[in-house]
Design a protein around this motif. Structure first.
Motif, PDB file in Angstrom:
ATOM      1  N   THR A   1       0.836  -1.201   0.000  1.00 22.20           N
ATOM      2  CA  THR A   1       0.000   0.000   0.000  1.00 22.20           C
ATOM      3  C   THR A   1       0.873   1.254   0.000  1.00 22.20           C
TER       4      THR A   1
ATOM      5  N   ARG B   1      -6.108 -13.295   4.552  1.00 19.55           N
ATOM      6  CA  ARG B   1      -5.256 -13.727   5.662  1.00 19.55           C
ATOM      7  C   ARG B   1      -6.033 -13.615   6.970  1.00 19.55           C
TER       8      ARG B   1
ATOM      9  N   ARG C   1      -2.599   5.247   7.367  1.00 17.54           N
ATOM     10  CA  ARG C   1      -2.949   3.909   7.843  1.00 17.54           C
ATOM     11  C   ARG C   1      -2.800   3.926   9.359  1.00 17.54           C
TER      12      ARG C   1
ATOM     13  N   PRO D   1      -5.577  -9.964  -1.219  1.00 21.26           N
ATOM     14  CA  PRO D   1      -4.992  -8.618  -1.137  1.00 21.26           C
ATOM     15  C   PRO D   1      -3.502  -8.668  -0.798  1.00 21.26           C
ATOM     16  N   LEU D   2      -3.033  -9.808  -0.297  1.00 21.56           N
ATOM     17  CA  LEU D   2      -1.649  -9.996   0.145  1.00 21.56           C
ATOM     18  C   LEU D   2      -1.358  -9.077   1.338  1.00 21.56           C
TER      19      LEU D   2
HETATM   20  C1  NCD Z   1      -4.240  -5.779   3.604  1.00 22.89           C
HETATM   21  C2  NCD Z   1      -4.425  -4.834   4.772  1.00 22.89           C
HETATM   22  O1  NCD Z   1      -3.464  -4.185   5.204  1.00 22.89           O
HETATM   23  O2  NCD Z   1      -5.564  -4.721   5.190  1.00 22.89           O
HETATM   24  N1  NCD Z   1      -3.023  -5.610   2.956  1.00 22.89           N
HETATM   25  C3  NCD Z   1      -2.970  -4.741   1.898  1.00 22.89           C
HETATM   26  O3  NCD Z   1      -3.067  -3.549   2.072  1.00 22.89           O
HETATM   27  N2  NCD Z   1      -2.897  -5.261   0.663  1.00 22.89           N
HETATM   28  C4  NCD Z   1      -4.550  -7.191   3.891  1.00 22.89           C
HETATM   29  C5  NCD Z   1      -3.861  -7.871   5.039  1.00 22.89           C
HETATM   30  O4  NCD Z   1      -2.994  -7.302   5.697  1.00 22.89           O
HETATM   31  O5  NCD Z   1      -4.200  -9.032   5.267  1.00 22.89           O
END
Ligand code: NCD
Length: 308
Positions: free
Chosen positions: A58, A231, A108, A269-270
């Motif tokens: 991100t 996840r 974030r 989304p990884l």
């Molecule tokens: C996600 C998140 O941070 O919510 N990651 C991301 O931004 N692609 C998904 C996650 O952490 O499982």
């Protein structure tokens, strides 16, 4: 659609026409990037990335997006430890200060509602890059864009959302976007402890979207056009035992992947832990790395919309 000021929740997106124009812009960004033909519409503008929780994709994709558009970035990759938050500064004060230096802030935070609180006091656009177990709207935009690119449509799809539906903020943001398209059917597959919160189930019911809840992949993923795996969010559990009890409930290995329809796609989304075995990466249905790349172009389109 009128210009967005802040991007806090995917519920702000009510017009599929707006999303289509964002996708077209993202696609143009990709073409221009490939042909080294990008112009600098955001030259002289600055994006601050204020990250109080870990991130790779991100933050990097936001920063790459800004730089590819000719802008600059100010980055705080571990704001919980490295910003004045450690000295006791409130998020409001931090945002007030940073908004004096930057033209937009991607934030974030570990608390749900933090981005919304920031938007209330910020004179510059705030982009929610994940607020605790709340939302992650720009990931959802990348997800929807990926589905459209891979399958050519969004209407009438059967989408299986698998894993930690309780804590997965990407799921919480994806649902309202899926609801914009007619005939979408949603299968919610999770262990009982990780069911989608009532708020989102009510939202689906209000929108008249067909959805089913269950635990087992069998009998469901065979029907899916999109299998979106998540996840189990270890950082949201109070005890290690509770996490261990559910962490490996779903594992998509080569055999499971091959039970999907040939034209179906597998998304995530990884980062992944064990949910998708590396052997699936070579499966033609695997779309998760493309999904991560698409997030760069959708963020470029979004930044241009907000700032140009
Ligand atoms: C996600 C998140 O941070 O919510 N990651 C991301 O931004 N692609 C998904 C996650 O952490 O499982």
């Amino acid at each position: 659609m009128e210009k967005l000021k802040h991007v806090i929740s995917s519920r702000q997106f009510k017009d599929p026409g707006f999303l289509l124009s964002l996708f077209e812009s993202a696609h143009q960004m990709e073409r221009d990037d490939v042909f080294h033909a990008l112009t600098d519409p955001l030259r002289g503008r600055i994006l601050a990335t204020l990250f109080f929780e870990p991130s790779t994709r991100t933050r990097f994709s936001f920063e790459a997006a800004m730089q590819k558009l000719g802008g600059g970035v100010l980055t705080s990759e571990n704001a919980k430890a490295n910003s004045s938050a450690t000295k006791g500064e409130t998020i409001s004060d931090t945002v007030r200060i940073v908004s004096g230096y930057a033209d937009a802030i991607a934030i974030r935070h570990y608390e749900q509602g933090a981005a919304e609180a920031a938007a209330r006091i910020s004179p510059v656009p705030i982009i929610n890059a994940g607020d605790g177990v709340g939302e992650h709207p720009t990931q959802a935009l990348a997800d929807i864009y990926t589905i459209k690119k891979e399958l050519g449509r969004l209407s009438g799809l059967r989408v299986a959302l698998v894993g930690d539906l309780l804590n997965g903020r990407t799921i919480h943001s994806l649902l309202p976007l899926l609801c914009l398209y007619p005939g979408v059917t949603i299968d919610l597959l999770s262990p009982a402890q990780l069911r989608l919160p009532p708020l989102y189930r009510e939202f689906l019911a209000e929108r008249g979207v067909a959805f089913h809840e269950g635990e087992r992949l069998e009998g469901v993923i065979e029907q899916a056009d999109v299998a979106y795996i998540t996840r189990v969010q270890s950082e949201r559990f109070v005890s290690r035992q509770e996490y261990d009890a559910v962490k490996d409930v779903y594992i998509i290995d080569a055999e499971t992947a091959n039970r999907l329809k040939p034209e179906a796609i597998i998304m995530h989304p990884l980062p992944r832990v064990n949910e998708i075995s590396p052997e699936v990466d070579a499966n033609t249905r695997a779309a998760y790395f493309k999904q991560a790349k698409n997030s760069l172009y959708i963020r470029m389109a979004l930044l241009k919309h907000l700032l140009a």
